[in-house]
Design an enzyme around this catalytic site. Structure first.
Site, short mmCIF file in Angstrom:
data_model
loop_
_atom_site.label_atom_id
_atom_site.label_comp_id
_atom_site.label_asym_id
_atom_site.label_seq_id
_atom_site.Cartn_x
_atom_site.Cartn_y
_atom_site.Cartn_z
N ASP A 10 -0.04 -1.01 -2.05
CA ASP A 10 -1.38 -0.92 -2.62
C ASP A 10 -2.01 -2.31 -2.49
O ASP A 10 -1.32 -3.31 -2.30
CB ASP A 10 -1.27 -0.50 -4.10
CG ASP A 10 -2.60 -0.55 -4.81
OD1 ASP A 10 -3.56 0.08 -4.33
OD2 ASP A 10 -2.69 -1.24 -5.84
N ASP A 170 0.83 -0.99 -8.39
CA ASP A 170 0.74 -1.54 -9.74
C ASP A 170 0.18 -0.54 -10.75
O ASP A 170 0.37 -0.70 -11.95
CB ASP A 170 -0.14 -2.80 -9.75
CG ASP A 170 -1.61 -2.46 -9.60
OD1 ASP A 170 -2.40 -2.78 -10.51
OD2 ASP A 170 -1.97 -1.85 -8.58
#
Length: 230
Positions: A10, A170
């Site tokens: 990500d 995250d």
């Protein structure tokens, strides 16, 4: 367990510390059209979510906004954000070190953000050369996390099946998307006191820990293969 062969990261909050800037620009834009929103609302409730999904949630609570206003609103917000990303953005602590240690693995970026935002973020933080054109945007795939389709698309484009990929995320939204896609998932949980790591994911609290986790997974996979061949 298969060992990770391909690493899919990500971007926001995992590689680059863009979320405070994004939350600030969202608050400016949304309040301008009568949707109450504070920067900490993004961090606390909407982290990792698509902008239009956030708008829809706020409209449900506070009333609708003229649809003709939303497209120019988002365009202005993203233009302002890109300007700030280019000049104010920093990498997540430990991310450059982790990427350097893992450079032998094929790596890509998988983000709910537009591809020009991904590029701006990586260039501003000196990480762009590590990924080249291996940038997979929800806006190009027309599929947004938590839908697992974005991760499956990225794996296919990289030439791997999902089970050969390790996703590093995250946000819980992203973690769930990657788990549902069938990937090994590391959750960079920088808020362990207030955020739970979904079952099935491996929690770390710092990107400095990632190379050790990847090395352990590779060793476990090698041992499993040796055992199976006996």
């Amino acid at each position: 367990m298969a060992g990770p062969l391909c690493l899919l990261f990500d971007c926001d909050g995992t590689l680059v510390d863009s979320e405070p800037l994004l939350a600030d620009e969202m608050a400016t834009a949304l309040n301008a059209v009568g949707l109450p929103f504070q920067p900490n609302d993004y961090i606390g409730e909407f982290r990792g979510a698509r902008f239009r999904r956030i708008v829809a949630a706020l409209e449900y609570r506070h009333g609708s906004v003229d649809p003709a206003v939303l497209e120019p609103l988002e365009a202005t917000m993203r233009a302002n954000l890109n300007q700030r990303l280019a000049t104010e953005l920093t990498p997540i602590d430990g991310a450059p070190d982790a990427l350097a240690a893992l450079h032998a693995y094929p790596m890509g970026v998988v983000s709910n953000g537009p591809v020009n935002k991904i590029r701006t973020s990586l260039q501003a933080t000196g990480l762009a050369d590590l990924f080249g054109e291996r940038l997979f945007s929800a806006y190009e795939a027309n599929c947004w996390k938590p839908d697992p389709g974005l991760y499956r698309h990225a794996a296919s484009q990289m030439g791997y099946v999902p089970g050969q990929c390790l996703a590093i995320e995250d946000s819980v939204v992203g973690v769930r998307a990657a788990l549902e896609a069938g990937m090994i998932v590391v959750h960079l949980n920088r808020y362990p006191d207030v955020e739970e790591t979904p079952e099935g994911a491996i929690m770390i609290t710092s990107m400095f820990q990632l190379p050790t986790v990847v090395a352990r997974l590779a060793l476990e996979a090698a041992a499993s293969r040796r055992s199976a061949s006996r």
